[in-house]
Design a protein around this motif. Structure first.
Motif, PDB file in Angstrom:
ATOM      1  N   VAL A 181      42.640   0.264 -16.848  1.00 44.96           N
ATOM      2  CA  VAL A 181      44.862   0.470 -16.664  1.00 44.96           C
ATOM      3  C   VAL A 181      44.694   0.290 -14.877  1.00 44.96           C
ATOM      4  O   VAL A 181      45.984   0.575 -15.056  1.00 44.96           O
ATOM      5  N   ILE A 182      44.009   1.240 -14.554  1.00 44.95           N
ATOM      6  CA  ILE A 182      44.076   0.994 -12.592  1.00 44.95           C
ATOM      7  C   ILE A 182      44.192  -0.225 -12.030  1.00 44.95           C
ATOM      8  O   ILE A 182      45.497  -0.138 -11.248  1.00 44.95           O
ATOM      9  N   VAL A 183      43.766  -0.965 -12.823  1.00 44.05           N
ATOM     10  CA  VAL A 183      43.665  -2.733 -11.654  1.00 44.05           C
ATOM     11  C   VAL A 183      44.743  -3.495 -12.351  1.00 44.05           C
ATOM     12  O   VAL A 183      45.440  -3.569 -11.287  1.00 44.05           O
ATOM     13  N   LEU A 184      44.969  -2.785 -14.107  1.00 45.92           N
ATOM     14  CA  LEU A 184      46.844  -3.693 -14.321  1.00 45.92           C
ATOM     15  C   LEU A 184      47.688  -2.780 -13.855  1.00 45.92           C
ATOM     16  O   LEU A 184      48.383  -3.267 -12.961  1.00 45.92           O
ATOM     17  N   GLY A 185      47.819  -1.417 -12.904  1.00 38.09           N
ATOM     18  CA  GLY A 185      49.317  -0.841 -12.464  1.00 38.09           C
ATOM     19  C   GLY A 185      49.065  -1.630 -10.784  1.00 38.09           C
ATOM     20  O   GLY A 185      50.283  -1.213 -10.676  1.00 38.09           O
ATOM     21  N   LEU A 186      48.137  -1.735 -10.718  1.00 38.22           N
ATOM     22  CA  LEU A 186      48.376  -2.560  -8.962  1.00 38.22           C
ATOM     23  C   LEU A 186      49.089  -3.361  -8.962  1.00 38.22           C
ATOM     24  O   LEU A 186      49.614  -3.975  -8.519  1.00 38.22           O
ATOM     25  N   PHE A 187      48.952  -4.290 -10.419  1.00 36.79           N
ATOM     26  CA  PHE A 187      49.931  -5.243 -10.807  1.00 36.79           C
ATOM     27  C   PHE A 187      51.712  -5.174 -11.152  1.00 36.79           C
ATOM     28  O   PHE A 187      51.985  -6.204 -10.747  1.00 36.79           O
ATOM     29  N   ARG A 204      59.444  12.832  -4.373  1.00 38.27           N
ATOM     30  CA  ARG A 204      58.837  13.153  -3.418  1.00 38.27           C
ATOM     31  C   ARG A 204      57.569  11.601  -2.826  1.00 38.27           C
ATOM     32  O   ARG A 204      57.974  11.147  -1.641  1.00 38.27           O
ATOM     33  N   PHE A 205      56.996  11.078  -3.615  1.00 36.75           N
ATOM     34  CA  PHE A 205      56.203  10.108  -3.431  1.00 36.75           C
ATOM     35  C   PHE A 205      56.489   8.618  -4.286  1.00 36.75           C
ATOM     36  O   PHE A 205      56.640   9.181  -5.827  1.00 36.75           O
ATOM     37  N   ASN A 206      56.325   7.686  -4.267  1.00 39.13           N
ATOM     38  CA  ASN A 206      56.014   6.566  -4.731  1.00 39.13           C
ATOM     39  C   ASN A 206      55.816   6.530  -6.145  1.00 39.13           C
ATOM     40  O   ASN A 206      54.947   6.699  -6.221  1.00 39.13           O
ATOM     41  N   THR A 207      56.587   6.213  -6.949  1.00 44.73           N
ATOM     42  CA  THR A 207      56.503   5.933  -8.276  1.00 44.73           C
ATOM     43  C   THR A 207      54.951   4.846  -8.772  1.00 44.73           C
ATOM     44  O   THR A 207      53.776   5.638  -9.523  1.00 44.73           O
ATOM     45  N   LYS A 208      54.694   4.376  -8.331  1.00 43.78           N
ATOM     46  CA  LYS A 208      53.519   2.934  -7.856  1.00 43.78           C
ATOM     47  C   LYS A 208      52.733   3.675  -7.993  1.00 43.78           C
ATOM     48  O   LYS A 208      51.570   3.989  -8.844  1.00 43.78           O
ATOM     49  N   TRP A 209      52.083   4.347  -6.574  1.00 41.88           N
ATOM     50  CA  TRP A 209      51.041   4.908  -6.404  1.00 41.88           C
ATOM     51  C   TRP A 209      50.802   7.068  -6.882  1.00 41.88           C
ATOM     52  O   TRP A 209      49.710   6.964  -7.277  1.00 41.88           O
ATOM     53  N   LEU A 210      51.902   7.154  -7.031  1.00 38.00           N
ATOM     54  CA  LEU A 210      51.320   8.807  -7.737  1.00 38.00           C
ATOM     55  C   LEU A 210      50.902   8.283  -8.918  1.00 38.00           C
ATOM     56  O   LEU A 210      50.105   9.138  -9.087  1.00 38.00           O
ATOM     57  N   TYR A 211      51.303   6.899  -9.944  1.00 40.34           N
ATOM     58  CA  TYR A 211      50.265   6.895 -11.290  1.00 40.34           C
ATOM     59  C   TYR A 211      49.408   6.039 -10.905  1.00 40.34           C
ATOM     60  O   TYR A 211      47.953   7.301 -11.569  1.00 40.34           O
ATOM     61  N   LEU A 212      48.908   5.552  -9.830  1.00 35.37           N
ATOM     62  CA  LEU A 212      47.789   5.320  -9.876  1.00 35.37           C
ATOM     63  C   LEU A 212      46.576   6.782  -9.404  1.00 35.37           C
ATOM     64  O   LEU A 212      46.010   6.183 -10.040  1.00 35.37           O
ATOM     65  N   SER A 213      47.507   6.808  -8.789  1.00 37.01           N
ATOM     66  CA  SER A 213      46.358   8.511  -7.572  1.00 37.01           C
ATOM     67  C   SER A 213      45.973   9.290  -8.847  1.00 37.01           C
ATOM     68  O   SER A 213      44.546   9.682  -9.159  1.00 37.01           O
ATOM     69  N   ALA A 214      47.248   9.441 -10.064  1.00 37.58           N
ATOM     70  CA  ALA A 214      46.677  10.297 -11.339  1.00 37.58           C
ATOM     71  C   ALA A 214      46.176   9.895 -12.290  1.00 37.58           C
ATOM     72  O   ALA A 214      44.733  10.479 -12.413  1.00 37.58           O
ATOM     73  N   MET A 215      46.012   8.697 -11.865  1.00 34.82           N
ATOM     74  CA  MET A 215      44.770   7.430 -12.991  1.00 34.82           C
ATOM     75  C   MET A 215      43.512   7.498 -12.083  1.00 34.82           C
ATOM     76  O   MET A 215      42.511   7.635 -13.199  1.00 34.82           O
ATOM     77  N   ILE A 216      43.206   7.284 -11.029  1.00 30.72           N
ATOM     78  CA  ILE A 216      41.954   7.571 -10.279  1.00 30.72           C
ATOM     79  C   ILE A 216      41.156   8.949 -10.891  1.00 30.72           C
ATOM     80  O   ILE A 216      40.764   9.237 -10.486  1.00 30.72           O
ATOM     81  N   ILE A 217      42.298  10.118 -10.329  1.00 31.30           N
ATOM     82  CA  ILE A 217      42.156  11.390 -10.522  1.00 31.30           C
ATOM     83  C   ILE A 217      41.178  11.774 -12.159  1.00 31.30           C
ATOM     84  O   ILE A 217      40.248  12.658 -12.138  1.00 31.30           O
ATOM     85  N   PHE A 218      42.319  11.171 -12.714  1.00 33.03           N
ATOM     86  CA  PHE A 218      41.827  10.841 -14.274  1.00 33.03           C
ATOM     87  C   PHE A 218      40.255  10.628 -14.057  1.00 33.03           C
ATOM     88  O   PHE A 218      39.341  10.710 -14.769  1.00 33.03           O
ATOM     89  N   GLU A 219      40.200   9.236 -13.152  1.00 34.74           N
ATOM     90  CA  GLU A 219      38.929   8.509 -13.769  1.00 34.74           C
ATOM     91  C   GLU A 219      37.752   9.368 -13.251  1.00 34.74           C
ATOM     92  O   GLU A 219      36.549   9.169 -13.664  1.00 34.74           O
ATOM     93  N   ILE A 220      37.784   9.948 -11.752  1.00 35.46           N
ATOM     94  CA  ILE A 220      36.619  10.418 -10.862  1.00 35.46           C
ATOM     95  C   ILE A 220      37.193  11.553 -12.324  1.00 35.46           C
ATOM     96  O   ILE A 220      35.149  11.798 -12.108  1.00 35.46           O
TER      97      ILE A 220
END
Length: 661
Positions: free
Chosen positions: A122-128, A16-32
């Motif tokens: 990892v989140i910053v690198l994932g953006l690029f 359903r969701f864009n791979t990049k933003w799904l991965y980044l969302s998962a990592m942001i949740i983990f970081e929180i």
């Protein structure tokens, strides 16, 4: 548990969701979750933070597998997943040891503080660098399926996780499992009748996927079960810290990570069938010796066996999983990953629950009676250790059965092969000879090690005798102390090796018999020690990684010379008090004029007798010599009287002391 709940949802999320933003969302949740745990003021906040972390991991891990399977062609997926396996394998390997070390030198908060900046990078690198590689489509979330999945898998996993503490008969466990099974059945039925299912269960129609999921789940059960029980053995029976138990298992876990890309390449070249057979054979034969662990099993032996098991896991789990996923079309990779990981997660929970419950029940059933703790504490301790070891033997026995089932399951594959040699040697005759020989060598080696551990193969009993002297434990009286152990005939002896020794020596009691024999001419301690030793250098070299030369038992015999008093500490205390009373009475009696006159008369009589005897022998003795002799005779009389009084006092005090039990 949260991780297991989210895995079925990951299939819908990845589609359903864009791979990049799904991965980044998962990592942001983990970081929180990580930062919250780092600064958590209470346990409740820490608990919630860990749940938030699990949400991130529950999304990211299946997504990683789905991406790797989708972007690589089938002939390269083994190597791709092998590279991912380096991370997946090394992280659990380093984690327990590193966390134990961090806790030893710092606080538990540092565990989260170390991770937080790494995740931020990892989140910053994932953006690029992360690209949207999976196709997506707009699809509605079936909330009813989500509720059924959450309740079903959540209840099932909670029920199995509660078995270790509450037991199988607990109402919480029973109702959690019943509710979980009912809701999972409803969830499965709904997916089968829906036009666009939340999780497409058609993936199980593929035979290779079905078989791969079955075998990988059973392998996961064998791996997780032992990984849960083995650290308990090292910490409870062997007394290791969390750090040192993690260090013991570190080589095996590192081996898994390092072997992942190697087995991935072998999978791409030869397929999963032969790797699975060889790996599961190693897993099975590596698990069997764990059944025979003792409290004295060398740490190196445990490390080697665990490394053998993990080598087998690295050869089997990833190849059979990838083989099963290769049977599915690209569009079903998300569903296949979710289904495979869900079954594996539930299998791991079942294995953990079964092994922990068996460990607890067998240990409890073989524990010595509670009253033995008061009667004979050492016997109770020995019985408790033996009961615990039987519990671990039963638990490892279940792990062996699970491993054997996984090994036998590989016979369902189309082609059979045993070892790496059958993959690399093209000549069929020689490959079979080398493969079978290697298998027999492993079986024989394990059999010899088991024989060494339980029947002391290659060893013999050796008795050594040592004789030493000892002296009184009391500076004022000739005394040897002993203390009975419970209601047994055995005892511990308290003595001094020489007069210069300040703190008395206490004999050991475990595997030691202490005896006292009175009436000797001198104080001698005869120690007979019995050990298991290797018969010769060949056996010692051959079993260098097996059992070490070990102590069996010891007998201490104290030969006590005449005139020594043998007391318990309580009797020695009573003796001291009685001596004080006797001394006070003696001093009082000596102040009596009549007693003084009687003593003076006895002294005069003793001196006169001595003088008469001396003059008879030497009539010409000078006046000066006679004066010296008279003085010496009086001194001898006083010494004899004092010794006589002391002996009478000691006898009376000893009679009183021996009445004390």
């Amino acid at each position: 548990m949260v991780n297991g709940i989210l895995i079925p949802v990951s299939a819908w999320l990845s589609g359903r969701f864009n791979t990049k933003w799904l991965y980044l969302s998962a990592m942001i949740i983990f970081e929180i979750g990580t930062v919250t745990a780092w600064v958590a003021p209470t346990f409740s906040v820490l608990f919630i933070a860990r749940l938030v972390q699990a949400v991130g991991v529950g999304i990211a891990m299946p997504l990683l597998q789905t991406i790797m399977l989708s972007i690589f062609p089938p002939e390269k997926r083994g190597f791709a997943l092998g590279l991912a396996g380096i991370v997946v394998g090394l992280a659990p390997a380093i984690g327990p040891t590193l966390s134990g070390w961090v806790i030893d030198i710092s606080s538990w908060r540092s565990l989260f503080g170390i991770i937080a900046p790494i995740v931020a990078v990892v989140i910053v690198l994932g953006l690029f660098f992360v690209k949207p590689v999976l196709p997506t489509k707009k699809s509605k979330l079936d909330y009813f399926s989500l509720v059924l999945s959450t309740i079903g898998f959540g209840s099932l996993l909670y029920g199995f996780s509660s078995v270790g503490n509450d037991g199988w008969g607990s109402p919480v466990v029973i109702w959690s499992l019943i509710i979980g099974v009912i809701f999972i059945i409803l969830f499965g039925w709904r997916q089968l009748v829906m036009k666009h299912p939340f999780l497409n269960l058609d993936v199980f129609k593929a035979r290779e996927f079905r078989l791969g999921t079955l075998i990988s789940s059973v392998v996961f059960m064998a791996m997780v079960g032992v990984e849960m029980v083995l650290p308990l053995y090292l910490q409870i029976v062997r007394g290791m810290s969390a750090f040192h138990s993690g260090l013991t298992l570190l080589p095996g876990a590192i081996l898994t990570g390092l072997m992942s890309p190697v087995t991935g390449q072998l999978f791409d070249r030869f397929g999963a069938r032969r790797l699975a057979m060889g790996g599961l054979f190693l897993l099975t034969v590596g698990t069997f010796p764990f059944i025979f662990l003792t409290k004295d099993t060398p740490t190196l032996y445990v490390t080697i066996l665990y490394a053998t098991r993990m080598f087998g896991v690295s050869m089997s789990m990833m190849p059979v999983t990838t083989s099963g996923m290769n049977a599915l079309p690209i569009k079903r990779m998300g569903d296949g990953t979710a289904a495979n990981n869900t079954v594996r997660q539930v299998s791991g929970s079942i294995a953990t629950a079964v092994m922990i419950s068996i460990l607890s029940n067998v240990t409890s059933n073989h524990m010595p009676a509670k009253h033995l703790l008061k009667i004979n504490p050492l016997a109770y301790q020995s019985g408790a250790i033996n009961a615990t070891l039987k519990g671990y033997m039963a638990a490892f026995g279940i792990a062996f059965v699970i491993s054997a089932i996984a090994f036998l399951s590989t016979f369902l594959l189309k082609k059979v092969g045993f070892f790496l040699s059958w993959n690399l040697i093209t000549n069929k005759k020689w490959s079979n000879i080398i493969g079978i020989s290697f298998g027999l060598l492993i079986i024989i080696s394990i059999g010899l090690m088991i024989g060494n551990y339980h029947n002391h193969l290659g060893m013999e009993k050796k008795t050594t005798t040592q004789t030493t002297s000892f002296t009184s434990v009391n500076d004022q009286a000739n005394m040897l102390l002993y203390k009975k152990i419970g209601q047994t005939n055995n005892k511990v002896i308290i003595y001094k090796k020489n007069k210069q020794q300040k703190k008395p020596t206490v004999t050991p009691a475990v595997d030691t018999t202490n005896e006292i024999k009175q009436g000797g001419t001198s104080n001698q301690l005869v120690t007979k020690k019995q050990d298991w030793v290797y018969k010769n250098s060949f056996y010692k070299f051959f079993f260098m990684f097996a059992q070490k030369e070990s102590f069996i038992k010891r007998t201490n015999t104290f030969h006590v010379k005449s005139g020594y008093m043998v007391f318990t500490p309580e009797q020695a205390k009573a003796f001291g008090q009685a001596m004080k009373q006797q001394a006070a009475q003696m001093k009082k009696s000596q102040q009596n004029p009549q007693a003084q006159q009687q003593t003076a008369a006895s002294g005069k009589q003793f001196v006169t007798a001595k003088m008469q005897q001396a003059m008879a022998e030497n009539p010409k003795m000078s006046q000066a010599d006679q004066a010296k002799l008279q003085k010496k005779a009086m001194s001898d009389f006083k010494a004899q009287m004092q010794a006589k009084v002391q002996k009478q006092m000691e006898q009376k005090a000893m009679d009183q002391a021996l009445r004390v039990k």
